[in-house]
Structures are given as structure tokens and as C-alpha cells.
Scaffold this active site. Structure first.
Site, mmCIF file in Angstrom:
data_model
loop_
_atom_site.group_PDB
_atom_site.id
_atom_site.type_symbol
_atom_site.label_atom_id
_atom_site.label_comp_id
_atom_site.label_asym_id
_atom_site.label_seq_id
_atom_site.Cartn_x
_atom_site.Cartn_y
_atom_site.Cartn_z
ATOM 1 N N ASP A 66 -4.141 -2.454 3.632
ATOM 2 C CA ASP A 66 -4.292 -1.796 2.334
ATOM 3 C C ASP A 66 -5.377 -0.731 2.358
ATOM 4 O O ASP A 66 -5.357 0.186 1.550
ATOM 5 C CB ASP A 66 -4.598 -2.833 1.253
ATOM 6 C CG ASP A 66 -3.375 -3.644 0.891
ATOM 7 O OD1 ASP A 66 -2.721 -3.317 -0.106
ATOM 8 O OD2 ASP A 66 -3.043 -4.595 1.641
ATOM 9 N N ALA A 93 0.799 -1.234 0.000
ATOM 10 C CA ALA A 93 0.000 0.000 0.000
ATOM 11 C C ALA A 93 0.830 1.282 0.000
ATOM 12 O O ALA A 93 0.643 2.138 -0.869
ATOM 13 C CB ALA A 93 -0.983 -0.020 1.175
#
Length: 384
Positions: free
Chosen positions: A253, A66
Site C-alpha cells: 500500500d 492500492a
């Protein structure tokens, strides 16, 4: 595409290749990525000269994680601006490349906003491109700084949760320098514990089906000299039952406004096991991963990946030269596969969320909102 997407063996010592870098070349600037699909066997760099090539690298997991996706997205917008491509179109392609990772769209928006502001202020295309690149570099630097603060905050929390040190930490997927501008998120906390002699064992889930734990986390743990052990994902239950896990550390994420956490598939079962066995389950992620516009976990879009990642085994991971049907079959021909890239853990199973600006525990929507508001005001590290 071959003339636009060059792959070259890294010419530096193993373990010293950065996950991502901007490079000025005589033929024009490029974004250079360490191809994570080929680790740990070889360190190969991919040279991206335009956004479609970068999008392909993102979708095929050559670059992943991420925070790093946010950095890559910002540099991608800068690449389009510097090379004179359609910046708005490029931003749209990048933002949608992987839907679950909120940092990707965040990085794209920041870079695009810098570009559009420069044009609105009357600056020419070259100056606007320079402003965009400066924004991407700023995000890169901020992420490295955030990583260091998360490591510090996470280690302090582990000391509270597991008095006496000697932590035996279980982690899932990959959350180290390969996903960050710095040392990572959850892995950075383990690294901080290791450096002060308080990490007794790092348990590494292999992370099916693409083995990010086996290929990447074990690779980073070995480089760091950590005491680590690799296990199959479905062996985690017996590890908990034998009392060998003091804490679970994972990344994220996307974190919804209610504290639900989307992370690599397999994270939710670990949270359930941790709750049953009274083991702290800790999420480590930058504030930019918190998405207050997504109210609950059920609203998070979960990426569904190709079935052949499950039904075939490939020595070269999908997207790194392997096509569907070229791997070794591990299921009957025509077998359907359920292959979500992520799952969602509800907030009541999360002991704490560690960010660069503080720790939220217990995990509540109000606590997250307060932390994010404090981050916007530039506040220091506080427990929410």
C-alpha cells in the site's frame, strides 16, 4: 443517502463483473463499483453519484486495494467535475479517505492537476471536466498495462529464485483484479505462473479480521482454476516449517524511500518467517506505490480501524449494512481491540520489489530512487 447510493445485483454471469467502471446514464454519469464486502456470496454493484458516497465506499472497503484506490480517486475527482460539484473540496475528501494507501492520493492529485491545468489554459468547466475524466481513464489504462508487465517481471524473478518451476507460493490479503485496472500485482504473478503450468500450489492466508484472503483471493483463484489452499494466518509458521513454501508474494500500500513496505497487517510476520526459513519474500507493486517523500517505514501513517471488526463476527461485513453491536460477539463485552489495517516490513527482510519498470534487489533506498528516476524518464525494464 439512499437515493445517492444505489445497490443492484449484477445482471451478468458470475465472475465477469469489473471491479470499477465509469458509466454514462440518462440522469448523469456515475461510478459503478463491485461491492467487495459482499463477495464471494454475491456480486452486487454500488452506484456512486457523488464524492461523499464514494468516500464512504472507500472507508468501508467496498472498493479497496492500492492501485484500484488510485483509479477510484481519479474517477472521483472526475465525477465531481462532470457533475458540477466543488472539485477541490472533493479532492481533499478523497485523498484523506484512507491514509496509508499512497496510490489514492496519487490518483487524486493527477486528476486534480488535469482539471486545474485545463482551467488555467482558458478552457471552460465542461472542457476541464472532460480533461479530468480523460486523465482518470488514462490512469486506469496505465494500471492495466503495469499489471501485465509486473506479471512478466515477477514470473522471470520466480524462475531465478526457484529453479525448476513447480512454485508453491504463499500470499496474503488480496492482490488480483479486484485491486487493479488489470490482473493485479502479486496475484498477477501467480496467475502468470499458473498459465504456463508452473504454479504447483497457491497458499492463501485468510487474512484476519476481514478475511480478504478467504473471501477475495480464494474467489479469484477459483475463478482462474488455480490449485489453491486456504489457511488461517497463524498456520503459516507450520507451513514454512514443513518446507511447503517456495516463495512469498505480497502487494503493498506504500513503500517508503528506504524500501520499507506497508501492507495488510500480517505481512511483517510472514517476512520474519520467510527470512528464518530462507524463503524469498517478494513484494509486487507499481512504481506509483513508492513514496520517496516518506523517508522511512516509521514515518508511514498506519490506519487504525474500528475495534468491533475484531471483537464481533458479522456475516455482512462492517459498512455493508452492519453496525457496531449487530454482529456475533467473539470477545467479552467491553473488550478493547488493537486493529491496525497494515504493518510495515523493513527492507532487509524483503528479497525483491517487483514493479512494472524493473526489479529492485537487494532492496535499498538508492536502488528505489534509481528505479523511480528511470520511470520518470520513461526507461525500460532493468534490474536496479
Amino acid at each position: 443517502m439512499a437515493d445517492q447510493f444505489a445497490a443492484t445485483m449484477a445482471s451478468v454471469e458470475p465472475g465477469s463483473v469489473p471491479a470499477l467502471r465509469w458509466e454514462e446514464r440518462p440522469e448523469g454519469p456515475v461510478l459503478v463499483l463491485l461491492d467487495q464486502r459482499r463477495l464471494p456470496a454475491e456480486e452486487v454493484e454500488l452506484v456512486c453519484t457523488d464524492v461523499p458516497v464514494l468516500v464512504d465506499a472507500i472507508c468501508s472497503l467496498a472498493v479497496r486495494g492500492a492501485p484500484l484506490l488510485g483509479i477510484a480517486g481519479a474517477y472521483g475527482v472526475a465525477l465531481a467535475a462532470v457533475r458540477g460539484f466543488d472539485v477541490v473540496e472533493a479532492a481533499g475528501l478523497l485523498a484523506q479517505a484512507r491514509p496509508t494507501a499512497v496510490n489514492l492520493a496519487y490518483g487524486v492529485r493527477r486528476a486534480l492537476a488535469a482539471y486545474e491545468k485545463a482551467l488555467k489554459d482558458g478552457r471552460g468547466p465542461q472542457e476541464a471536466a472532460a480533461a479530468t475524466l480523460a486523465e482518470a481513464r488514462g490512469l486506469h489504462r496505465e494500471d492495466a498495462e503495469a499489471s501485465a508487465r509486473m506479471a512478466e517481471q515477477g514470473l522471470a524473478l520466480l524462475d531465478e529464485l526457484v529453479p525448476g518451476g513447480g512454485f508453491r507460493v504463499l500470499t496474503h490479503c488480496n492482490t488480483g483484479a479486484l485491486v487493479s485496472g488489470g490482473e493485479g500485482t502479486a496475484f498477477a504473478v501467480a496467475g502468470a505462473a499458473h498459465r504456463v503450468g508452473r504454479l504447483r500450489r497457491l497458499w492463501v492466508d485468510e487474512t484476519r479480521p476481514l478475511l480478504q484472503g478467504a473471501r477475495l483471493t480464494a474467489y479469484e483463484a477459483a475463478r482462474a482454476g488455480m490449485a489453491y489452499t486456504l489457511l488461517t494466518d497463524n498456520a503459516a509458521g507450520s507451513l514454512f516449517a514443513s518446507g511447503e513454501v517456495d516463495a512469498v508474494l505480497i502487494g503493498a500500500d506504500r513503500i517508503a524511500a528506504d524500501g520499507s513496505v506497508a501492507n495488510k497487517v500480517g505481512s511483517y510476520p510472514l517476512a520474519v518467517l520467510a527470512r528464518y526459513h530462507h524463503v524469498p519474500f517478494v513484494v509486487v507493486a507499481p512504481v506509483s506505490t513508492v513514496d520517496l517523500e516518506t523517508a522511512t517505514g516509521s514515518e508511514i501513517e498506519v490506519e487504525q480501524r474500528a475495534g468491533h471488526e475484531v471483537t464481533e463476527f458479522t456475516v455482512v461485513p462492517p459498512g455493508a449494512g452492519a453496525e457496531p453491536g449487530t454482529g456475533v460477539p467473539v470477545a467479552p463485552l467491553g473488550a478493547q481491540a488493537y486493529n491496525p489495517a497494515f504493518d510495515v516490513t523493513p527492507p532487509e527482510l524483503v528479497t525483491a520489489i517487483v514493479t512494472e519498470n524493473g526489479v529492485v534487489s537487494p532492496v535499498t533506498g538508492a536502488g528505489l530512487a534509481e528505479l523511480c528516476a528511470g520511470s520518470q524518464r520513461g526507461s525500460g525494464s532493468e534490474r536496479a
